[in-house]
Design an enzyme around this catalytic site. Structure first.
Site, PDB file in Angstrom:
ATOM      1  N   ASP A   1     -16.182  66.941  46.071  1.00 35.48           N
ATOM      2  CA  ASP A   1     -17.021  67.333  44.943  1.00 35.48           C
ATOM      3  C   ASP A   1     -16.171  67.921  43.815  1.00 35.48           C
ATOM      4  O   ASP A   1     -15.280  68.733  44.071  1.00 35.48           O
ATOM      5  CB  ASP A   1     -18.029  68.386  45.437  1.00 35.48           C
ATOM      6  CG  ASP A   1     -19.066  68.736  44.386  1.00 35.48           C
ATOM      7  OD1 ASP A   1     -19.809  67.825  43.992  1.00 35.48           O
ATOM      8  OD2 ASP A   1     -19.120  69.904  43.970  1.00 35.48           O
TER       9      ASP A   1
ATOM     10  N   GLU B   1     -14.774  62.669  43.626  1.00 37.80           N
ATOM     11  CA  GLU B   1     -15.746  62.669  42.534  1.00 37.80           C
ATOM     12  C   GLU B   1     -15.053  63.313  41.340  1.00 37.80           C
ATOM     13  O   GLU B   1     -14.875  64.527  41.303  1.00 37.80           O
ATOM     14  CB  GLU B   1     -17.004  63.470  42.879  1.00 37.80           C
ATOM     15  CG  GLU B   1     -18.058  63.317  41.802  1.00 37.80           C
ATOM     16  CD  GLU B   1     -18.733  64.610  41.346  1.00 37.80           C
ATOM     17  OE1 GLU B   1     -19.760  64.521  40.687  1.00 37.80           O
ATOM     18  OE2 GLU B   1     -18.218  65.709  41.626  1.00 37.80           O
TER      19      GLU B   1
HETATM   20  C1  NOJ Z   1     -21.373  67.166  41.702  1.00 39.95           C
HETATM   21  C2  NOJ Z   1     -22.510  66.953  42.656  1.00 39.95           C
HETATM   22  O1  NOJ Z   1     -22.678  65.579  42.878  1.00 39.95           O
HETATM   23  C3  NOJ Z   1     -23.708  67.612  42.026  1.00 39.95           C
HETATM   24  O2  NOJ Z   1     -24.899  67.281  42.684  1.00 39.95           O
HETATM   25  C4  NOJ Z   1     -23.472  69.103  41.996  1.00 39.95           C
HETATM   26  O3  NOJ Z   1     -24.540  69.731  41.311  1.00 39.95           O
HETATM   27  C5  NOJ Z   1     -22.168  69.435  41.276  1.00 39.95           C
HETATM   28  N1  NOJ Z   1     -21.088  68.576  41.648  1.00 39.95           N
HETATM   29  C6  NOJ Z   1     -21.753  70.848  41.578  1.00 39.95           C
HETATM   30  O4  NOJ Z   1     -21.356  70.963  42.920  1.00 39.95           O
END
Ligand code: NOJ
Ligand code: CA
Length: 548
Positions: free
Chosen positions: A211, A269
């Site tokens: 993440d 991500e």
């Molecule tokens: C990316 C995640 O996919 C999202 O759902 C989240 O709110 C943010 N990162 C913060 O962790």
């Protein structure tokens, strides 16, 4: 790699994203859980995917749907137990499915023991050094330490109170106030995440989605962001996105993953532009793959998509990593709804970007089906977000009272947030909860009545359903040599048609124009996203072909 070594699975895998809250509810409380997922594993195996990625399932106060983690090495009781998670892993592996989890290293929950210890501790203490605490500006420290804004809206800093009740230092949270950023300059933080990785790898987990992979390291001195946008658009000196020091962390993680047999894998991500910067994360000694969001946000226009594909392929080739292709996830309005809008100049990052534009959902579905065949034919690996295989649209009209995404309140109710792509899946029957929960249990977000026609059960027996299309495509992808990892070659085609071959005579043709188009001479049709009329490929339709 010697010629006899099998290619690494992750270079061509199709990964299905399970949003556990909304996948299937086993115990009847209206919230998806591990028991529900275990019961539906045969559905996923039959769909033909290679792996699952499960969004955070750790103990969490759920201020950001589990991305606020209170304990990285256990299971949220709403979802089940560690024993159930281990059983799920064994069952998935027995069905030939790999399992990826979601690790959240940029921030934890404010209920995490570390933050609970940091709050009453003194400025400068060991407890506070795990986070980013700073004194405020101005004589009384009443102004935040810098001008950074939270991704969810409002300042990225919250002020604390000292033990004597007086206002104290501020702490950084790039997301919700309940998600304090961790201090990655502190070796204790790195050591604890290595422990977490090992905890799950030791149990047989095959890898992690990371993440906010580009956010962990902040520029020394935490300089103001100034005129830069709050969004993830980058420049060389951005104070918190893609700060170069982040790469050292992933080199360490790669060494750890490689120490396992078989080696474990990562997908980042990282919302990063341009692609040349993104692929620094997938250099040979760093992460294995990264989501490719350029392609995801591209409008349904042949030149834009082709440029995104070419750019992606060239950048990834420069480091020897396979690209990934993704049409949606739990943060993005669903593809059917994005493609339902007029496409010229459309940015569709949030639902709010779509709402002002008129929608034709039949067109949106047609395009989403064509996009599925396009992505599944591209070189590399693919991600399917749950419900895409059912052709679900974004739920755009959820009432204010049910919205749970922190974006809604943090933007002063300006942004409707991401709940519309998180509505529980319709499995069977003609009335809500459509088999998501036992009958008559209301799911945590209400499902549209029209989903009765789109349940997995209804689509399983319809030859032209979106589910049938995904199943056929995934099966062909498995049996056709040349699919997955590798390269592509563009073939001559009209300007609004994408036509490329993957070798072995296999080609993909996508018609993004307004007129029906003939197939290449002598082409044999393997699969199409819509019916052909008089041998012509209709607008917004894709086909897989064998070229003779
Ligand atoms: C990316 C995640 O996919 C999202 O759902 C989240 O709110 C943010 N990162 C913060 O962790
Ligand atoms: Ca449940």
């Amino acid at each position: 790699m010697s010629p006899s070594t099998p290619a690494a699975w992750w270079r061509s895998a199709v990964v299905y994203q399970v949003y556990p809250r909304s996948f299937a509810d086993g115990n009847g409380d209206g919230i998806g859980d591990i028991a529900g997922l275990r019961a539906r594993l045969p559905y996923l195996a039959a769909l033909g995917v290679d792996a699952l990625w499960i969004n955070p399932w750790y103990p969490s106060p759920m201020k950001d749907a589990g991305y606020d983690v209170a304990d990285y090495r256990d299971i949220e009781p709403l979802f089940g137990t560690l024993a159930e998670a281990e059983a799920l892993l064994g069952e998935a592996h027995a069905l030939g499915l790999k399992l990826l989890l979601d690790i959240v290293p940029n921030h934890c929950s404010d209920q995490h023991p570390w933050f609970q210890q940091a709050l009453p501790a003194a400025p400068g203490s060991v407890e506070r050094a795990r986070f980013i605490f700073r004194p405020g500006l101005g004589a009384d420290g009443s102004r935040p330490p810098n001008d950074w804004q939270s991704v969810f809206g409002g300042p990225a800093w919250t002020r604390t109170r000292n033990a004597d009740g007086q206002p104290g230092d501020w702490y950084l949270h790039l997301f919700a106030p309940e998600q304090p950023d961790l201090n990655w300059d502190n070796p204790e933080v790195a050591a604890d995440f290595e422990r977490t990785l090992r905890f799950w790898f030791d149990r047989g987990v095959d890898g992690f989605r990371i993440d906010v992979a580009h956010g962990l390291v902040k520029l020394p001195g935490l300089p103001d962001i100034g005129q830069r946008t709050v969004s993830e658009d980058l420049d060389e000196n951005h104070p918190y996105w893609d700060v170069p020091g982040v790469h050292a962390i992933y080199r360490q993680w790669r060494t750890l993953a490689d120490s396992y047999t078989p080696p474990r894998v990562f997908v980042a991500e990282a919302w990063i532009n341009p692609a040349e910067r993104l692929v620094r994360y997938v250099r040979p000694d760093e992460l294995h793959t990264s989501f490719n969001f350029d392609f995801l946000v591209a409008p349904w226009q042949a030149p834009v998509l082709r440029a995104a594909i070419d750019n992606t392929l060239a950048a990834h080739a420069s480091v020897g990593a396979p690209p990934t292709w993704v049409l949606g996830n739990h943060d993005i309005p669903r593809p059917v709804s994005r493609y339902a809008r007029p496409q010229a100049g459309l940015t569709a990052r949030w639902l709010d970007d779509l709402l002002p534009h008129p929608a034709d959902f039949a067109v949106g579905l047609r395009r989403a089906r064509a996009a599925a065949l396009l992505t599944l034919a591209l070189p590399g690996s693919c991600y399917i977000y749950q419900g895409e295989e059912l052709g679900l649209a974004e739920v755009e009209d959820l009432p204010d009272a049910v919205l749970q995404d922190p974006m809604f309140e943090q933007t002063g109710r300006q942004s409707r947030g991401r709940d519309g792509c998180r509505v529980p899946l319709p499995w069977s029957g003609t009335q809500a909860p459509f088999g998501f929960s036992p009958d008559s249990v209301p799911p945590w977000l209400p499902q549209p009545a029209a989903w009765g026609q789109q349940t997995a059960e209804a689509q399983a027996t319809q030859a032209d359903s979106t589910l049938a299309l995904y199943r056929a495509a995934l099966q062909l992808r498995r049996t056709e040599p040349g699919m997955g990892d590798g390269g592509l070659q563009w073939l001559p085609a009209p300007a609004d048609v994408l036509l490329f071959t993957r070798g072995n005579g296999l080609a993909c043709m996508v018609n993004l124009g307004a007129a029906a188009q003939p197939l290449p001479a002598g082409a044999q049709l393997l699969l199409a996203s819509g019916a052909l009329a008089a041998g012509l490929l209709a607008p917004d339709t894709a086909a897989w072909l064998r070229l003779l």
